[in-house]
Design a protein around this motif. Structure first.
Motif, PDB file in Angstrom:
ATOM      1  N   PRO A  37       3.746  -8.131   1.647  1.00 42.16           N
ATOM      2  CA  PRO A  37       4.453  -6.878   1.649  1.00 42.16           C
ATOM      3  C   PRO A  37       3.657  -5.644   1.148  1.00 42.16           C
ATOM      4  CG  PRO A  37       5.324  -8.290  -0.261  1.00 42.16           C
ATOM      5  CD  PRO A  37       4.473  -9.088   0.733  1.00 42.16           C
ATOM      6  N   LEU A  38       2.678  -5.976   0.465  1.00 41.43           N
ATOM      7  CA  LEU A  38       1.900  -4.835  -0.048  1.00 41.43           C
ATOM      8  C   LEU A  38       0.928  -4.368   1.173  1.00 41.43           C
ATOM      9  CD1 LEU A  38       0.440  -5.489  -3.682  1.00 41.43           C
ATOM     10  CD2 LEU A  38       1.953  -3.959  -3.143  1.00 41.43           C
ATOM     11  N   ARG A  41       3.460  -2.515   3.444  1.00 39.37           N
ATOM     12  CA  ARG A  41       3.707  -1.125   2.867  1.00 39.37           C
ATOM     13  C   ARG A  41       2.608  -0.148   3.188  1.00 39.37           C
ATOM     14  NH1 ARG A  41       5.231   3.169   1.510  1.00 39.37           N
ATOM     15  NH2 ARG A  41       5.933   3.863  -0.378  1.00 39.37           N
ATOM     16  N   ASP A  44       2.292   0.915   6.645  1.00 42.65           N
ATOM     17  CA  ASP A  44       3.591   1.988   7.054  1.00 42.65           C
ATOM     18  C   ASP A  44       3.472   3.111   6.595  1.00 42.65           C
ATOM     19  OD1 ASP A  44       5.160  -0.065   8.287  1.00 42.65           O
ATOM     20  OD2 ASP A  44       6.331  -0.694   6.483  1.00 42.65           O
ATOM     21  N   GLU A  45       2.557   3.302   5.379  1.00 45.59           N
ATOM     22  CA  GLU A  45       2.091   4.520   4.689  1.00 45.59           C
ATOM     23  C   GLU A  45       1.036   5.362   5.726  1.00 45.59           C
ATOM     24  OE1 GLU A  45       2.867   6.775   2.785  1.00 45.59           O
ATOM     25  OE2 GLU A  45       4.710   5.818   1.941  1.00 45.59           O
ATOM     26  N   LEU A 113       2.071   5.864  -2.869  1.00 44.41           N
ATOM     27  CA  LEU A 113       1.750   4.592  -3.700  1.00 44.41           C
ATOM     28  C   LEU A 113       1.423   4.656  -4.899  1.00 44.41           C
ATOM     29  CD1 LEU A 113      -0.977   2.884  -1.068  1.00 44.41           C
ATOM     30  CD2 LEU A 113       1.623   2.686  -0.893  1.00 44.41           C
ATOM     31  N   ASP A 116       5.163   4.748  -6.406  1.00 44.31           N
ATOM     32  CA  ASP A 116       5.684   3.531  -6.339  1.00 44.31           C
ATOM     33  C   ASP A 116       5.147   2.710  -7.524  1.00 44.31           C
ATOM     34  OD1 ASP A 116       7.126   4.540  -4.100  1.00 44.31           O
ATOM     35  OD2 ASP A 116       6.087   3.015  -2.859  1.00 44.31           O
TER      36      ASP A 116
END
Length: 355
Positions: A37-38, A41, A44-45, A113, A116
């Motif tokens: 998932p990292l 993520r 997607d960024e 990031l 988050d």
């Protein structure tokens, strides 16, 4: 700033570049998702960071190719997309170097990031360190993909190899300019005014103007003389473009540019503006201004000094001189009328912009 020719066909081409970018990020999703998932993520960024760009670099590729009678439309759109990915890579790395967390009026990849990570319990310093490291990796990924996209073009070997050489040269020249930028800001090297202008040219002109124009011409099968004319023009307009960017970085409106007017001061950037001020009788006053602890006060004082010492006027005159020289180059270059008219308009828009 939109540099595309004002036609339905040009708009369709840039829409196709946007679609190609979206496909690129979507197609890699399954591979990226396998690695957790990292990583997803981060991917997607990176995709989000390409949204909202001006797309003038792809426009230069596509419009130059068309104006020279080229017939490799799909390859021109793919090359324009690769140029945009190259630009994205440089922006990601540039934000790390400059310590920026905002771009285009919103948090950049680092800002998102880091936010988050802080919400997940990390302290500010650790969150920023994590986000900056991620941005470096993201820039590396996109840089590779830009070159791979060109390598996969359905072209004859000579044209494809020439484009790959052009992209490689852009990476080398831009890295050289960035290295000088950091060296000058850190005090590793004491630049002359000529050094600062060379750094300014290398950092932006090649990949933003010279390479896209040359790429469009290569795809169209243009002569070496035409490519050389476009390269000389692009070098001059690219320098003027970056000089305008430096002026906007100091005197522009943050709400219009989407970038903090404090970033150049915070990083003690050695722009043509700053170099002029340092070497003027107002040098000590300028150094005191940028050392001011209150950022808003530092900006106000620096602006006042740059006006008083003539720095703002000096850079405006440099821009005008580069534009005149660029137009002289294409006046003597024997280019098709449509391309000549387009390039005159590009020079005007690129150097009179407000964002």
């Amino acid at each position: 700033m939109t540099l595309a020719l004002q036609s339905d066909q040009a708009v369709d081409a840039l829409t196709a570049v946007d679609a190609r970018l979206a496909d690129y990020f979507a197609d890699a999703h399954p591979l990226v998702a396998r690695h957790g998932p990292l990583f997803l993520r981060l991917w997607d960024e990176v995709a989000a960071s390409t949204v909202g760009g001006k797309r003038f670099r792809p426009a230069l590729v596509v419009d130059t190719h068309r104006a020279l009678g080229g017939e490799a439309e799909a390859e021109a759109i793919a090359t324009g997309t690769a140029v945009e990915l190259l630009h994205t890579s440089f922006l990601l790395h540039d934000d790390v170097i400059d310590g920026d967390t905002v771009r285009r009026g919103r948090p950049n990849l680092i800002g998102s990031l880091a936010r988050d990570a802080r919400q997940g319990g990390l302290g500010r310093s650790d969150a920023l360190a994590w986000a900056r490291s991620a941005a470096i990796l993201a820039g590396d990924l996109v840089l590779h993909s830009a070159q791979a996209m060109v390598a996969r073009l359905d072209l004859d070997g000579p044209r494809r190899h020439r484009l790959l050489d052009l992209f490689e040269e852009s990476v080398f020249v831009t890295a050289a300019g960035e290295l000088l930028d950091v060296a000058f800001s850190a005090g590793v090297s004491e630049p002359t005014a000529a050094d600062v202008l060379a750094m300014t040219e290398w950092k932006t002109a090649h990949y933003s103007f010279e390479a896209p124009l040359a790429a469009g011409a290569i795809l169209a099968g243009a002569s070496d003389a035409t490519i050389a004319t476009l390269t000389r023009y692009g070098r001059r307009v690219g320098l003027a473009f970056q000089l305008r960017d430096d002026l906007l970085g100091m005197f522009g409106s943050e709400s219009v540019t989407g970038k903090s007017t404090l970033s150049d001061l915070r990083g003690t950037k050695m722009t043509a503006l700053a170099a002029f001020a340092h070497d003027s009788p107002f040098g000590a006053e300028f150094r005191e201004a940028i050392a001011e602890s209150d950022p808003s006060e530092a900006l106000a004082r620096a602006r006042a000094v740059l006006v008083s010492c003539g720095g703002q006027v000096y850079v405006e005159e440099l821009i005008e001189a580069q534009v005149r020289s660029a137009v002289d180059v294409i006046d003597a270059g024997g280019l098709p009328d449509e391309l000549h008219e387009y390039l005159v308009d590009v020079a005007d828009r690129a150097t009179r912009r407000t964002s």
